[in-house]
Design an enzyme around this catalytic site. Structure first.
Site, PDB file in Angstrom:
ATOM      1  N   TRP A 150     -43.461  27.926  39.026  1.00  0.00           N
ATOM      2  CA  TRP A 150     -42.326  28.582  38.371  1.00  0.00           C
ATOM      3  C   TRP A 150     -41.390  27.502  37.882  1.00  0.00           C
ATOM      4  CZ3 TRP A 150     -37.059  28.298  39.814  1.00  0.00           C
ATOM      5  CH2 TRP A 150     -36.214  28.982  38.916  1.00  0.00           C
ATOM      6  N   GLU A 194     -45.638  31.984  37.243  1.00  0.00           N
ATOM      7  CA  GLU A 194     -44.616  33.015  37.487  1.00  0.00           C
ATOM      8  C   GLU A 194     -43.585  33.063  36.355  1.00  0.00           C
ATOM      9  OE1 GLU A 194     -42.307  32.182  40.991  1.00  0.00           O
ATOM     10  OE2 GLU A 194     -41.272  34.106  40.955  1.00  0.00           O
ATOM     11  N   LYS A 250     -40.120  35.004  34.402  1.00  0.00           N
ATOM     12  CA  LYS A 250     -38.807  35.496  34.820  1.00  0.00           C
ATOM     13  C   LYS A 250     -38.075  35.994  33.582  1.00  0.00           C
ATOM     14  CE  LYS A 250     -34.785  33.946  37.386  1.00  0.00           C
ATOM     15  NZ  LYS A 250     -34.423  33.404  38.671  1.00  0.00           N
ATOM     16  N   ASP A 261     -42.908  38.493  40.473  1.00  0.00           N
ATOM     17  CA  ASP A 261     -41.757  38.487  41.382  1.00  0.00           C
ATOM     18  C   ASP A 261     -40.989  39.769  41.093  1.00  0.00           C
ATOM     19  OD1 ASP A 261     -39.000  38.086  42.242  1.00  0.00           O
ATOM     20  OD2 ASP A 261     -39.514  35.995  42.578  1.00  0.00           O
ATOM     21  N   HIS A 285     -37.916  39.698  38.910  1.00  0.00           N
ATOM     22  CA  HIS A 285     -37.981  39.012  37.613  1.00  0.00           C
ATOM     23  C   HIS A 285     -38.220  39.923  36.426  1.00  0.00           C
ATOM     24  CE1 HIS A 285     -38.763  34.706  39.296  1.00  0.00           C
ATOM     25  NE2 HIS A 285     -37.729  35.306  39.841  1.00  0.00           N
ATOM     26  N   HIS A 338     -44.354  38.057  44.614  1.00  0.00           N
ATOM     27  CA  HIS A 338     -43.161  37.573  45.302  1.00  0.00           C
ATOM     28  C   HIS A 338     -42.320  38.813  45.552  1.00  0.00           C
ATOM     29  CE1 HIS A 338     -42.960  33.023  44.127  1.00  0.00           C
ATOM     30  NE2 HIS A 338     -43.998  33.324  44.879  1.00  0.00           N
ATOM     31  N   ASP A 398     -31.514  39.151  39.687  1.00  0.00           N
ATOM     32  CA  ASP A 398     -32.501  38.566  40.601  1.00  0.00           C
ATOM     33  C   ASP A 398     -31.768  37.935  41.784  1.00  0.00           C
ATOM     34  OD1 ASP A 398     -34.884  37.549  41.616  1.00  0.00           O
ATOM     35  OD2 ASP A 398     -34.746  35.716  40.430  1.00  0.00           O
ATOM     36  N   ASP A 408     -32.201  38.129  44.969  1.00  0.00           N
ATOM     37  CA  ASP A 408     -32.976  37.713  46.134  1.00  0.00           C
ATOM     38  C   ASP A 408     -32.397  38.201  47.453  1.00  0.00           C
ATOM     39  OD1 ASP A 408     -35.301  36.196  45.078  1.00  0.00           O
ATOM     40  OD2 ASP A 408     -33.733  35.036  44.104  1.00  0.00           O
ATOM     41  N   ASP A 439     -40.206  36.398  48.613  1.00  0.00           N
ATOM     42  CA  ASP A 439     -39.330  35.448  47.926  1.00  0.00           C
ATOM     43  C   ASP A 439     -37.919  36.003  47.854  1.00  0.00           C
ATOM     44  OD1 ASP A 439     -38.161  33.487  46.483  1.00  0.00           O
ATOM     45  OD2 ASP A 439     -39.178  33.899  44.596  1.00  0.00           O
TER      46      ASP A 439
HETATM   47  C1  LIG Z   1     -37.700  29.102  45.157  1.00  0.00           C
HETATM   48  C2  LIG Z   1     -38.772  29.799  44.350  1.00  0.00           C
HETATM   49  O1  LIG Z   1     -39.616  28.951  43.709  1.00  0.00           O
HETATM   50  C3  LIG Z   1     -38.170  30.684  43.363  1.00  0.00           C
HETATM   51  O2  LIG Z   1     -37.575  31.735  44.093  1.00  0.00           O
HETATM   52  C4  LIG Z   1     -39.077  31.276  42.306  1.00  0.00           C
HETATM   53  O3  LIG Z   1     -40.269  31.763  42.811  1.00  0.00           O
HETATM   54  C5  LIG Z   1     -38.258  32.318  41.700  1.00  0.00           C
HETATM   55  O4  LIG Z   1     -38.512  33.450  41.936  1.00  0.00           O
HETATM   56  C6  LIG Z   1     -37.098  31.935  40.877  1.00  0.00           C
HETATM   57  O5  LIG Z   1     -36.312  33.000  40.557  1.00  0.00           O
HETATM   58 MN   LIG Z   2     -40.352  34.089  42.828  1.00  0.00          MN
END
Ligand SMILES: C[C@H](O)[C@H](O)[C@@H](O)C(=O)CO
Ligand SMILES: [Mn+2]
Length: 417
Positions: free
Chosen positions: A186, A225, A227, A258, A261, A285, A293, A295, A325
């Site tokens: 990513w 990956e 986004k 993800d 994303h 993820h 996003d 997290d 993730d």
């Molecule tokens: C830290 C990771 O590589 C990161 O979360 C990535 O996977 C991602 O999702 C970035 O938004």
């Molecule tokens: Mn991710």
């Protein structure tokens, strides 16, 4: 009655209840036992790593400052093992390159070698944990807004070299553990404001990836990956969803989805069946985006349930790798691992207990009221009795019993950091 007896009794009733609608609970338990989650190492320390304690860049943010984060490799390993001890089953650990064992030296990203992960490989073997891996393009003086798609050849070459070296590390991990190491790529590359060079940066990224993937390996698998956008890079993302689906489909690469994303109303679950007709496998993820996003820690919400149900409905458990993730720095970090992992497993459990044969029979007969009714009723079938039995069988705390254990670890260990 003792707690174990209660769990056993509830489980037996659940087995009968599910059998009545054609679901084999034992088979569901066996299937769940085989699913290894890939636990992301970066929840333990807010994506800091051991290269330098610099700022987290690349359009991602860990918000909060809950005390007790892991400050070094020993603490991170201890925390991951603690978290894993409350998660039923056998799981993998997903490392980022910045978590190497650099022995206190600064090792630049274009200099990293498998030796910097030797202690990780030994540790993982000792703890029966297989490793996955990620190249790291963020939090570095050369990250800027563009890495693999940078028009400056010297910067692009730096990141190409880094990513090639990461693939060699993943290959070594895969060889040593006798199971392919999945390496995720990513990159944050993008633009805060309107760009008039969308094609140019994507063409550069395509070329960089072709160079990176030129070496064929046997013991590692690549995944890519996409986004929608990163913070500070809102107008354009070089590695968009369309870009990586095109790249993955033409180069036979695993595509990473993800769940944070995509656009907020876009269904990630719906992508499983489309993608698997054109690409070999999917990496997930699993995250929880709150408005962006963000997290947040994964919970047992409709998005995660739908995703797990789609994997099972597509008969794709052997083609979907499930990684987590998220990085919430505002709560106990070991607790964050345990909540998100167990929530994902609970969703998988419900997916495995779905009365799919009956639902499909209704659909084939155009009995659409009946299909919807059973879908609704199956939400309140006693799946949690089966989940409790899964925890009991795996000798991990049942229900909320892990809360007090994590409080104890906080009092004894993380609060003293
Ligand atoms: C830290 C990771 O590589 C990161 O979360 C990535 O996977 C991602 O999702 C970035 O938004
Ligand atoms: Mn991710």
């Amino acid at each position: 009655m003792k707690k174990e007896e209660l769990i056993q009794k509830a489980y037996e009733i659940a087995v009968e209840r599910y059998a009545a609608i054609g679901v084999d609970v034992n088979k569901a338990l066996e299937d769940l036992q085989k699913i290894s989650l890939s636990l992301h190492c970066w929840q333990a320390d807010d994506v800091t790593g051991f290269e330098s304690a610099g700022e987290l860049t690349g359009g991602i943010q860990a918000t909060g400052n809950y005390p007790g984060k892991a400050r070094n490799i020993e603490e991170l390993r201890q925390d991951v093992l603690k978290a894993a001890s409350y998660i039923p089953g056998t799981h993998r650990l997903n490392l980022h390159e910045i978590y190497g064992d650099f022995g206190g030296q600064f090792v630049d990203r274009d200099q990293v070698t498998p030796e910097h992960f030797e202690s990780w490989m030994q540790w993982a073997a000792e703890h029966n944990m297989k490793l996955d891996f990620n190249s790291t393009s963020f939090s570095h003086p050369k990250s800027g807004n563009l890495s693999l798609s940078n028009p400056d050849k010297s910067i692009r070459d730096f990141w190409i070299e880094h990513t090639k070296r990461c693939r060699a590390i993943a290959e070594e991990m895969g060889k040593r553990q006798g199971d392919p190491c999945i390496m995720n790529l990513w990159i944050h590359d993008g633009s805060k404001d309107i760009t008039v060079n969308r094609m140019k940066y994507r063409a550069l990224l395509k070329d960089s990836l072709d160079q990176i993937f030129a070496t064929e390996y046997k013991n590692m698998r690549d995944c890519i990956e996409s986004k929608v956008f990163g913070i500070g890079l809102e107008s354009y993302t070089v590695g968009s969803n369309d870009f990586y689906i095109g790249y993955g489909a033409t180069r036979n690469k695993i595509v990473t989805l993800d769940t944070g994303h995509f656009h907020p109303t876009e269904s990630v679950a719906d992508k499983i069946s489309s993608l698997l007709l054109f690409i070999p496998e999917i990496m997930l993820h699993v995250s929880r985006p709150v408005r962006w996003d963000s997290d947040h820690v994964t919970i047992m919400n409709d998005d995660t349930l739908d995703l797990c149900k789609e994997i099972v409905r597509c008969d794709a458990l052997n083609k979907v790798h499930i990684g987590l993730d998220y990085f919430d720095a505002s709560i106990n970090r070991i607790g964050a691992y345990v909540i998100g992992s167990r929530a994902t497993q609970k969703c998988l459990m419900q997916a495995l207990l779905e009365p799919l044969a009956k639902l499909r029979e209704y659909e084939a007969n155009d009995q659409l009221f009946e299909r919807l009714a059973l879908l609704e009723e199956s939400k309140s079938l006693p799946w949690n009795a089966v989940w409790d039995m899964f925890c009991l069988k795996n000798s991990v705390p049942v229900g909320e019993d892990f809360i007090v254990e994590i409080q104890k670890y906080e009092a004894d260990v993380t609060s003293k950091r």
